[in-house]
Design an enzyme around this catalytic site. Structure first.
Site, PDB file in Angstrom:
ATOM      1  N   HIS A   1      14.842 -31.168  10.590  1.00 30.09           N
ATOM      2  CA  HIS A   1      14.215 -31.964  11.638  1.00 30.09           C
ATOM      3  C   HIS A   1      12.751 -31.567  11.760  1.00 30.09           C
ATOM      4  O   HIS A   1      12.420 -30.394  11.922  1.00 30.09           O
ATOM      5  CB  HIS A   1      14.920 -31.751  12.979  1.00 30.09           C
ATOM      6  CG  HIS A   1      16.194 -32.528  13.099  1.00 30.09           C
ATOM      7  ND1 HIS A   1      16.780 -32.789  14.311  1.00 30.09           N
ATOM      8  CD2 HIS A   1      16.984 -33.100  12.166  1.00 30.09           C
ATOM      9  CE1 HIS A   1      17.891 -33.492  14.124  1.00 30.09           C
ATOM     10  NE2 HIS A   1      18.032 -33.685  12.822  1.00 30.09           N
TER      11      HIS A   1
ATOM     12  N   TYR B   1      15.364 -34.771  24.231  1.00 29.44           N
ATOM     13  CA  TYR B   1      15.404 -34.022  25.484  1.00 29.44           C
ATOM     14  C   TYR B   1      14.944 -34.955  26.598  1.00 29.44           C
ATOM     15  O   TYR B   1      13.790 -35.403  26.595  1.00 29.44           O
ATOM     16  CB  TYR B   1      14.473 -32.812  25.411  1.00 29.44           C
ATOM     17  CG  TYR B   1      14.979 -31.694  24.518  1.00 29.44           C
ATOM     18  CD1 TYR B   1      15.546 -30.549  25.076  1.00 29.44           C
ATOM     19  CD2 TYR B   1      14.884 -31.771  23.131  1.00 29.44           C
ATOM     20  CE1 TYR B   1      16.007 -29.514  24.278  1.00 29.44           C
ATOM     21  CE2 TYR B   1      15.339 -30.746  22.320  1.00 29.44           C
ATOM     22  CZ  TYR B   1      15.893 -29.619  22.905  1.00 29.44           C
ATOM     23  OH  TYR B   1      16.354 -28.597  22.104  1.00 29.44           O
TER      24      TYR B   1
ATOM     25  N   PRO C   1      20.208 -22.247  26.914  1.00 33.43           N
ATOM     26  CA  PRO C   1      20.188 -22.924  25.617  1.00 33.43           C
ATOM     27  C   PRO C   1      19.101 -23.976  25.455  1.00 33.43           C
ATOM     28  O   PRO C   1      18.927 -24.511  24.359  1.00 33.43           O
ATOM     29  CB  PRO C   1      21.575 -23.567  25.537  1.00 33.43           C
ATOM     30  CG  PRO C   1      22.002 -23.748  26.959  1.00 33.43           C
ATOM     31  CD  PRO C   1      21.414 -22.590  27.697  1.00 33.43           C
TER      32      PRO C   1
ATOM     33  N   LYS D   1      17.163 -20.768  21.334  1.00 33.66           N
ATOM     34  CA  LYS D   1      16.650 -19.483  20.878  1.00 33.66           C
ATOM     35  C   LYS D   1      17.704 -18.417  20.606  1.00 33.66           C
ATOM     36  O   LYS D   1      17.423 -17.424  19.927  1.00 33.66           O
ATOM     37  CB  LYS D   1      15.674 -18.932  21.922  1.00 33.66           C
ATOM     38  CG  LYS D   1      14.372 -19.703  22.001  1.00 33.66           C
ATOM     39  CD  LYS D   1      13.468 -19.362  20.841  1.00 33.66           C
ATOM     40  CE  LYS D   1      12.327 -20.332  20.695  1.00 33.66           C
ATOM     41  NZ  LYS D   1      12.533 -21.366  19.701  1.00 33.66           N
TER      42      LYS D   1
ATOM     43  N   TYR E   1       9.049 -23.851  19.801  1.00 38.93           N
ATOM     44  CA  TYR E   1      10.339 -24.407  19.385  1.00 38.93           C
ATOM     45  C   TYR E   1      10.676 -24.020  17.943  1.00 38.93           C
ATOM     46  O   TYR E   1      11.820 -23.681  17.632  1.00 38.93           O
ATOM     47  CB  TYR E   1      10.324 -25.928  19.531  1.00 38.93           C
ATOM     48  CG  TYR E   1      11.704 -26.542  19.550  1.00 38.93           C
ATOM     49  CD1 TYR E   1      12.339 -26.827  20.751  1.00 38.93           C
ATOM     50  CD2 TYR E   1      12.386 -26.839  18.375  1.00 38.93           C
ATOM     51  CE1 TYR E   1      13.613 -27.383  20.784  1.00 38.93           C
ATOM     52  CE2 TYR E   1      13.654 -27.395  18.397  1.00 38.93           C
ATOM     53  CZ  TYR E   1      14.272 -27.659  19.600  1.00 38.93           C
ATOM     54  OH  TYR E   1      15.528 -28.202  19.614  1.00 38.93           O
TER      55      TYR E   1
END
Length: 391
Positions: free
Chosen positions: A72, A201, A293, A297, A385
């Site tokens: 991704h 998200y 979550p 990480k 990220y």
């Protein structure tokens, strides 16, 4: 039984550490309380940072990941029915993430360990770590109804939050930092292709939602729910209806529905234990730290811990200097606290706290619009990220 490194726990951290040590010519024994079938089916994280992907490849454990994993190059943020894509490679100099479930990482590492590595003992329940401050620490464990002892030069506790490793550190030498969030995640697995090719998200006035996946045919989705929610109190159609509301956009995007095969609720909390070392006992992964979550990480932090330990031990073997081992806790905690900060930022950015005021709602939206309109803010999110340096 005698070995150089006794590893408690055959999750991804313990298994990867055994692989790294094997490749460096250092012997180890892995103790795992559960059986192999349990380890290979327990559902956990599914997002691998760029550094984790690189480590697995270098360790010879990346073949199936590269064939079956889903690379991704970004995520999508949704708020106020708007969509904004964060392009990772463009913002980070080429970094991306890989969707590849923890269960699959464990399967790959177990197969390698059983074929090439040292002992991997399933059904071996660690009872206690003794003599951590001596030069010969021991792990007492029970296997097939018999108590046994594993003598080591070093013990690495990869046995999770409830394991025995952290309990061996005296309370007067420990500091704990924690935060519990007043909500959790209702997570589902569904036999339906993902409705988007990257993670989504979503911040909504009704709460957070996340669209993820396990494979091209299996979707993984989450809803913010009140703390203590019973997953079974949500009917399947209620879950899909609520997901549809929270993912709604102004351009007519549609959420595909399918049979839900499992559902559970994950609590949201942060926890850090300092130090991560006591004598010759080293903590790694959830034994030392837990993150909510939202930032993806947890697994990646565990990888960072065992990479740091393996490199430090190799440095000792090659140079005779224990400097890097002595710095293990400090080195890991710098990365841990950056991950805690990032996960906290993501959680407070996207979740609506119970009783949030209109002012707080507007600040949340302003933070999201800042990311959508500022390359500097967007870059900070992308760098966090895709992962912090393992060097």
């Amino acid at each position: 039984m005698r070995t150089t490194v006794g590893i408690i726990g055959a999750g991804p951290a313990g298994l990867l550490l055994a692989r790294l040590l094997h490749n460096a010519g250092i012997d180890s024994v892995v103790l795992e309380s559960r059986d192999r079938a349990y380890v290979e089916r327990r559902q956990r994280a599914g997002i691998l940072e760029q550094g984790t992907v690189d480590v697995l490849r270098a360790a010879g454990a990346g073949g199936r990941m590269d064939r079956e994993g889903l690379r991704h190059d970004g995520i999508e943020l949704r708020f106020a029915r708007e969509r904004h894509r964060v392009d990772f490679p463009a913002l980070t100099g080429g970094s991306s993430v890989m969707v590849y479930a923890q269960t699959e990482v464990c399967k790959d590492l177990i197969a390698l360990q059983l074929e090439e590595g040292g002992p991997l003992l399933f059904g071996a329940e660690a009872l206690a770590v003794e003599g951590a401050e001596s030069e010969r620490p021991r792990v007492r464990f029970r296997r097939e109804g018999r108590d046994e002892v594993l003598e080591c030069d070093y013990v690495v506790g990869c046995d999770g939050f409830w394991g025995v490793a952290r309990q061996a550190i005296p309370a007067d030498r420990s500091r704990v930092f924690e935060r519990t969030y007043p909500f959790g995640w209702l997570g589902i697995l569904a036999d339906v292709p993902p409705s988007h090719d990257e993670l989504v998200y979503a911040r909504h006035d009704r709460g957070f939602a996340l669209l993820s996946m396990r494979s091209p045919a299996v979707s993984r989705l989450y809803l913010q729910v009140p703390e203590g929610t019973d997953a079974e109190s949500w009917a399947d159609e209620e879950i899909w209806d609520e997901l549809e509301r929270r993912f709604e956009t102004a351009d007519g995007w549609r959420l595909e529905r399918g049979p839900i095969t499992s559902k559970s609720v994950t609590p949201m909390r942060s926890h850090v234990h300092e130090p991560m070392r006591h004598g010759r006992l080293f903590l790694a992964g959830d034994a030392a730290h837990i993150v909510p979550p939202t930032g993806a990480k947890g697994l990646n932090l565990a990888v960072g811990d065992v990479v740091t330990f393996a490199r430090a031990l190799v440095h000792l073997e090659e140079t005779g200097s224990a400097e890097r081992l002595d710095a293990y806790s400090e080195t890991c905690l710098r990365r841990v606290w950056q991950a805690e900060r990032f996960s906290y930022d993501m959680t407070t950015l996207l979740h609506r706290a119970p009783g949030a005021t209109p002012f707080e709602d507007r600040v949340q939206l302003a933070r999201l619009r800042r990311i959508a309109t500022s390359r500097a803010a967007e870059t900070d999110l992308a760098e966090g990220y895709t992962g912090f340096s393992l060097d």
